[in-house]
Design an enzyme around this catalytic site. Structure first.
Site, PDB file in Angstrom:
ATOM      1  CD  GLN A 196       2.756  -8.000  -5.930  1.00 42.41           C
ATOM      2  OE1 GLN A 196       3.098  -7.030  -6.600  1.00 42.41           O
ATOM      3  NE2 GLN A 196       3.605  -8.738  -5.239  1.00 42.41           N
ATOM      4  CB  CYS A 241       5.346  -1.960  -3.066  1.00 46.32           C
ATOM      5  SG  CYS A 241       5.643  -0.742  -4.368  1.00 46.32           S
ATOM      6  CG  ASP A 247      20.735  -8.793  -5.194  1.00 44.70           C
ATOM      7  OD1 ASP A 247      19.974  -8.033  -5.820  1.00 44.70           O
ATOM      8  OD2 ASP A 247      21.345  -8.446  -4.158  1.00 44.70           O
TER       9      ASP A 247
END
Length: 565
Positions: free
Chosen positions: A244, A276, A381
């Site tokens: 990345q 980000c 999550d």
């Protein structure tokens, strides 16, 4: 005899014929032999020369004063072309050749030796000479052939160099590039600081299919910083490995992708970070800041796609502000820009990590992206296999629009989550098994960073960073409701089923240091540890807008801001 008579030489002795000559011209074995009148030109010359030499010897014995020069001239005269005995005589008379006069008193008597033996000796000598000539010719031909082959190879090499100089390689079309199939694969997210190579090895041990290296900045890679290029290192156990990168300008992105494609052989695909939330990245116009300029996202994707042959993927968030979600507005066009997949984190930049991920919005975006052929990967999550199944629509009628889910903090809290997904069960892992995973990480860290004092310190540092997440795990055996959710925390001090389980569940850095000493030995005097990430940070939209208007992208540290790329 005929030759000697024509030359005026006296014949005093004649050798008897051998048994090879019988009537009819056949030898002992019945083979046809040449007739005397059919002697070749070479045999006649040889016999004549022998006769002259014999005469010279007799002359020297009788009268030493006879000069050799005369006999040599006689030899030259006697070596006139002779095709046969009769033809030689006729040719000699026609040419007017006279026999040489022998000095008086020389008493030269020429003894005719066995002509046949001389002829056979002469023929053998000529055969040997012929063999030598043929061998010489063969060697010359071989040398010429080798030289010709070398010339051909040299010409081919020169032609290849000219062709390479003239060749301009065209970029691959989207349908010609290799496409990675992410469907139903377990993907480990790029995790800054903690997603290092030893940790990825642990996740591979637990069943991860796809791994991605830590986020690397394009400017640092272009400057040749060794620490940044080290983030692109791959371990042999990683079957599908991506890197990345983060950047805010098309030229920097394109050049970085080109360098990765040309200089590294251990990369399967390149992912561009566009989500980000940390200030260091957003201040440079990269990361989540790109969500404020969707047109720039298109330029970056197209520039990266054209500059390399590797597959390209993107990772972004829903939007920059909570009230301004923009991801769904361009997802149907992303595949035409070149990327084969896009990972969507179900939070905004303003949220950071303080609120739960919005999976409803992710499902909506998947319905938009799927018809265009873009693989959409959901992120946020996931901490149990039941949540994995729910998001992918496993166990329901029809298949979901999502290709797969990317696991980030869930892997830090419980890296055995990949095993739970593969085996479709809640794993009540013991404290001893958890400690074994920490041992595996420590061994891989010492192998990767070195076993000297510096390598031990580096391994301890990243082990403590990982423990700052893993202590949040609540054992299945003491849960009242299964499964555990991402935002759940133990009430007060969690008392485990053993002292080791209690120690692993402690939230105090001092206990994490004790665990590291169990694996890596005592720490230096005065050693302290503070986790990089910070918790419970959330900036309001007004504060964020004020910060952007002031020329900054915000100074509010979100929860685990450096954990997930």
């Amino acid at each position: 005899d005929t030759v000697c008579r024509e030359l005026g030489l006296k014949v005093t002795q004649r050798a008897p014929r051998t048994d090879n000559y019988h009537q009819g011209g056949r030898g002992r074995k019945g083979q046809q032999q040449p007739q005397p009148e059919a002697v070749s030109h070479q045999v006649a010359q040889g016999a004549t020369a022998d006769a002259v030499n014999l005469a010279a010897q007799q002359a020297e014995e009788t009268e030493p004063g006879v000069k050799r020069q005369k006999l040599d001239s006689d030899l030259l005269v006697s070596q006139a072309p002779v095709q046969g005995t009769a033809q030689a005589a006729a040719g000699g008379e026609a040419a007017g050749l006279q026999a040489p006069a022998v000095a008086p008193g020389a008493g030269v008597d020429i003894a005719m030796v066995n002509v046949e033996g001389d002829a056979m000796g002469t023929t053998a000598a000529q055969a040997e000479a012929g063999v030598a000539v043929r061998a010489s010719d063969a060697a010359t031909a071989c040398a010429l052939e080798v030289a010709a082959q070398a010339a051909v190879v040299s010409q081919a090499a020169e032609a290849k160099q000219e062709a390479l100089a003239m060749h301009v390689e065209l970029p691959l079309r989207p349908q010609e590039k290799r496409v990675i199939d992410f469907r139903n694969k377990t993907v480990l997210a790029p995790l800054t600081t903690v997603g290092n190579l030893p940790f990825r090895r642990v996740c591979k041990q637990m069943g991860a299919d796809v791994t991605v290296g830590e986020m690397a900045l394009c400017t640092s890679l272009l400057q040749g910083q060794a620490s940044e290029w080290a983030l692109l290192k791959r371990h042999p156990c990683e079957d599908i490995f991506g890197v990345q990168i983060a950047g805010g300008y098309p030229d920097a992105i394109a050049r970085t992708c080109q360098m990765i494609d040309e200089l590294t052989d251990a990369v399967d695909y390149v992912d561009i970070n566009m989500g980000c939330p940390i200030d260091l990245v957003c201040d440079k116009g990269a990361g989540s800041a790109l969500l404020l300029k969707p047109k720039r996202i298109q330029e970056l994707a197209q520039a990266a796609h054209r500059s390399m042959s590797l597959p390209l993927t993107l990772k972004t968030r829903m939007g920059y502000y909570d009230q301004d979600l923009v991801a769904h507005t361009f997802l149907d066009q992303v595949r035409s820009w070149g990327p084969v997949a896009l990972t969507l984190h179900g939070r905004t930049r303003q949220q950071r990590y303080s609120k739960t991920a919005d999976w409803k919005y992710i499902q909506k975006c998947a319905e938009v992206a799927t018809p265009s052929g873009l693989q959409l990967i959901g992120n946020g999550d996931v901490l149990s296999y039941t949540e994995w199944n729910e998001h992918l629509g496993i166990g329901t009628e029809g298949e979901g629009a999502l290709s797969t889910c990317m696991i980030a903090r869930g892997a830090l809290i419980k890296p055995w989550l990949f095993t739970e997904i593969k085996e479709q069960r809640h794993w009540d892992i013991s404290a001893g098994e958890r400690l074994d995973l920490l041992k595996s990480f420590s061994s891989a860290g010492l192998e990767h960073w070195g076993s000297d004092a510096r390598g031990v310190d580096t391994t301890r540092k990243f082990l403590l960073e990982w423990l700052s997440y893993q202590h949040r795990y609540i054992p299945v055996g003491i849960l009242e409701v299964i499964p555990q959710k991402m935002n759940w925390r133990p009430p007060g001090i969690l008392m485990g089923r053993s002292d080791l389980e209690t120690l692993l569940s402690s939230e105090h850095p001092g206990d994490w240091i004790r665990i590291s000493e169990m694996l890596l030995g005592p720490t230096p005097s005065g050693f302290k540890f503070t986790p990089k990430h910070k918790s419970q940070g959330y900036g309001s939209a007004q504060q964020q807008q004020t910060a952007v208007a002031a020329g900054a992208s915000g100074s509010y540290q979100g929860e685990e801001e450096q954990a997930e790329g």
